[in-house]
Write an enzyme that holds these catalytic residues in place. Structure first.
Site, PDB file in Angstrom:
ATOM      1  N   TYR A  81       0.848  -1.195   0.000  1.00 32.54           N
ATOM      2  CA  TYR A  81       0.000   0.000   0.000  1.00 32.54           C
ATOM      3  C   TYR A  81       0.890   1.255   0.000  1.00 32.54           C
ATOM      4  O   TYR A  81       1.858   1.338   0.769  1.00 32.54           O
ATOM      5  CB  TYR A  81      -0.878  -0.052   1.255  1.00 32.54           C
ATOM      6  CG  TYR A  81      -1.772   1.124   1.432  1.00 32.54           C
ATOM      7  CD1 TYR A  81      -2.867   1.326   0.597  1.00 32.54           C
ATOM      8  CD2 TYR A  81      -1.542   2.045   2.452  1.00 32.54           C
ATOM      9  CE1 TYR A  81      -3.694   2.413   0.776  1.00 32.54           C
ATOM     10  CE2 TYR A  81      -2.378   3.135   2.628  1.00 32.54           C
ATOM     11  CZ  TYR A  81      -3.443   3.320   1.777  1.00 32.54           C
ATOM     12  OH  TYR A  81      -4.259   4.399   1.958  1.00 32.54           O
ATOM     13  N   ASP A 120      -0.479  -7.835   6.233  1.00 34.01           N
ATOM     14  CA  ASP A 120      -1.591  -6.905   6.036  1.00 34.01           C
ATOM     15  C   ASP A 120      -2.678  -7.682   5.294  1.00 34.01           C
ATOM     16  O   ASP A 120      -2.539  -7.998   4.116  1.00 34.01           O
ATOM     17  CB  ASP A 120      -1.093  -5.696   5.230  1.00 34.01           C
ATOM     18  CG  ASP A 120      -2.176  -4.650   4.985  1.00 34.01           C
ATOM     19  OD1 ASP A 120      -3.375  -5.004   5.036  1.00 34.01           O
ATOM     20  OD2 ASP A 120      -1.819  -3.490   4.713  1.00 34.01           O
ATOM     21  N   LYS A 126     -11.766  -0.622   5.255  1.00 34.72           N
ATOM     22  CA  LYS A 126     -12.128  -1.264   4.000  1.00 34.72           C
ATOM     23  C   LYS A 126     -13.234  -2.304   4.223  1.00 34.72           C
ATOM     24  O   LYS A 126     -14.297  -1.946   4.665  1.00 34.72           O
ATOM     25  CB  LYS A 126     -10.866  -1.848   3.355  1.00 34.72           C
ATOM     26  CG  LYS A 126      -9.645  -0.901   3.390  1.00 34.72           C
ATOM     27  CD  LYS A 126      -9.811   0.345   2.548  1.00 34.72           C
ATOM     28  CE  LYS A 126      -8.765   1.418   2.802  1.00 34.72           C
ATOM     29  NZ  LYS A 126      -7.380   1.003   2.767  1.00 34.72           N
TER      30      LYS A 126
HETATM   31  C1  PLP Z   1      -6.100   1.509   3.167  1.00 32.59           C
HETATM   32  C2  PLP Z   1      -5.014   0.539   3.418  1.00 32.59           C
HETATM   33  C3  PLP Z   1      -4.088   0.744   4.451  1.00 32.59           C
HETATM   34  C4  PLP Z   1      -4.075   2.000   5.304  1.00 32.59           C
HETATM   35  O1  PLP Z   1      -5.204   2.082   6.103  1.00 32.59           O
HETATM   36  P1  PLP Z   1      -5.897   3.470   6.535  1.00 32.59           P
HETATM   37  O2  PLP Z   1      -7.071   2.990   7.315  1.00 32.59           O
HETATM   38  O3  PLP Z   1      -6.253   4.189   5.270  1.00 32.59           O
HETATM   39  O4  PLP Z   1      -4.900   4.220   7.352  1.00 32.59           O
HETATM   40  C5  PLP Z   1      -3.128  -0.227   4.669  1.00 32.59           C
HETATM   41  N1  PLP Z   1      -3.066  -1.332   3.902  1.00 32.59           N
HETATM   42  C6  PLP Z   1      -3.931  -1.557   2.886  1.00 32.59           C
HETATM   43  C7  PLP Z   1      -3.804  -2.792   2.078  1.00 32.59           C
HETATM   44  C8  PLP Z   1      -4.930  -0.633   2.613  1.00 32.59           C
HETATM   45  O5  PLP Z   1      -5.775  -0.852   1.604  1.00 32.59           O
END
Ligand code: PLP
Length: 393
Positions: free
Chosen positions: A102, A173, A198
């Site tokens: 990301y 992640d 998300k």
């Molecule tokens: C959006 C996202 C993040 C960061 O998260 P935020 O809630 O925007 O701070 C980290 N990893 C992935 C894969 C993401 O899609």
């Protein structure tokens, strides 16, 4: 509730109990910063909401249940969760990072933590032999699978095995896959990270993050940092996320059904080149994905065989797919990495990394599939005409 129940049951009941005073079925929003103490230095278990908040704790228990963790620690954003892992690292930590992470993660590593003496080394963990990049010096391995935006799949168990052999921790992640489709702790990861912004919240109305682990020692350190550094989410946001989480299973199944139909439609379209969707049997990541995932949600990347100008017109001409960053909500979104999320990467580097000008990332929502495909079809068609739409002044 015990962890032997199915995910759809745990998404609703995992770690939840009725509120003891009134029997309220849903977790109340404890919108308070502090708690009355009966006697100096004697408290109810709750002193101050940075340290403890019952609404936040209900979400943390639910997330721990879904990922099969001992506990979860919630933050005000996914990136605040990332920073908290970094704050746990010793000075001079050597960190191996998947090369397609990301963008905000990359920016934090390079611009916030590298100046503090952390060493980051990037490698395509979906392709290299982990033994070639993870060595005795490595403190931590950081990976996403599937990645953003190319949806590359890394064999998590293989990386974790190598990391364990050299004493390095592994953070995965799991934002794209969600615990509905993949549980990295079962594959050997030490910590799972989520941007709950998300799919977990799923309604594009909250920003939040979480870390989940099975290790009591790591959980203690993370809880200490959550309180000591203080990047906590508010009660209202954690409540909304807990509410969204309850429908995770039905949402993810519909995201997946719709995405598979979009992939099939794209694959027959003469103006579409490469398509990446890890659970599609023609995807290069399919074999590994099938081994470690139970399915996949609504993320698709594809190349529209077009120059940047037409790709931009296409993105502006969709009517149901909203042109926006972020992903994982019930509504369909699309974005153009070359002009948006990856615009800061120099064009040559971008192309070398597989991010072509016509690469479009879809977050397929849960609307009716015929409307979604109809929308893509009309936008591809109309985008041929250079005068179909003009950028705003
Ligand atoms: C959006 C996202 C993040 C960061 O998260 P935020 O809630 O925007 O701070 C980290 N990893 C992935 C894969 C993401 O899609």
């Amino acid at each position: 509730m015990s962890n032997d129940k199915h995910l759809n049951t745990r998404a609703i009941h995992g770690g939840q109990h009725h509120e003891p005073i009134t029997g309220a079925v849903m977790q109340p929003i404890f919108q308070t910063s502090t708690y009355a103490q009966p006697w100096p230095a004697k408290h109810t278990g709750y002193e101050y909401s940075r340290t403890q908040n019952p609404t936040r704790e209900a979400l943390e228990r639910a997330l721990a249940s879904l990922e099969g963790g001992l506990g979860a620690v919630c933050f005000g954003s996914g990136l605040a969760a990332t920073a908290t892992v970094m704050q746990m690292m010793p000075a001079g930590a050597k960190i191996v990072v998947g090369d397609d992470v990301y963008g905000g993660t990359y920016r934090q590593f390079e611009r916030v933590f590298r100046p503090h003496g952390y060493g980051f080394r990037y490698a395509d963990l979906s392709a290299v032999d982990p033994a070639d990049v993870i060595d005795a010096e490595t403190t931590l391995v950081w990976l996403e699978s599937p990645t953003n935006p190319l949806l590359k799949v890394t064999d998590i168990a293989r990386v974790a095995e190598r990391a364990k052999a050299v004493g390095a921790l592994v953070v995965v992640d799991n934002t794209f896959a969600t615990p509905f489709f993949q549980n990295p702790l079962d594959l050997g990861a030490d910590i799972v990270l989520h941007s709950t912004t998300k799919y977990l919240n799923g309604h594009s109305d909250v920003v939040g993050g979480a870390l989940i682990t099975r290790s009591a020692a790591l959980l203690d350190q993370l809880r200490f940092l959550q309180n000591a550094v203080g990047a906590v989410p508010g009660p209202w946001d954690t409540w909304l996320t807990l509410r969204g989480l309850k429908t995770l299973g039905v949402r993810m199944e519909r995201h997946q059904d719709n995405a598979m139909k979009v992939v099939e439609w794209l694959s027959a379209h003469p103006e579409v080149g490469l398509i990446r969707y890890p659970m599609w049997d023609q995807d290069p990541g399919f074999a590994v994905a099938s081994k470690q995932m139970r399915g996949f949600g609504g993320m698709i990347s594809f190349v529209l065989n077009a120059d940047l100008a037409r790709a931009e017109r296409f993105c502006a001409l969709t009517e149901i797919f909203t042109l926006a960053e972020s992903l994982g909500g019930v509504e369909s979104l699309l974005e153009l990495p070359a002009s948006m999320t990856h615009a800061s990467v120099p064009a040559a580097d971008r192309r070398a990394r597989g991010i072509e000008d016509g690469l479009v990332r879809l977050s397929v929502g849960i609307e009716h599939i015929d409307d979604l495909i109809g929308d893509l079809e009309q936008a591809i068609e109309r985008s041929k005409d250079p005068n179909s739409i003009k950028p705003p002044e």
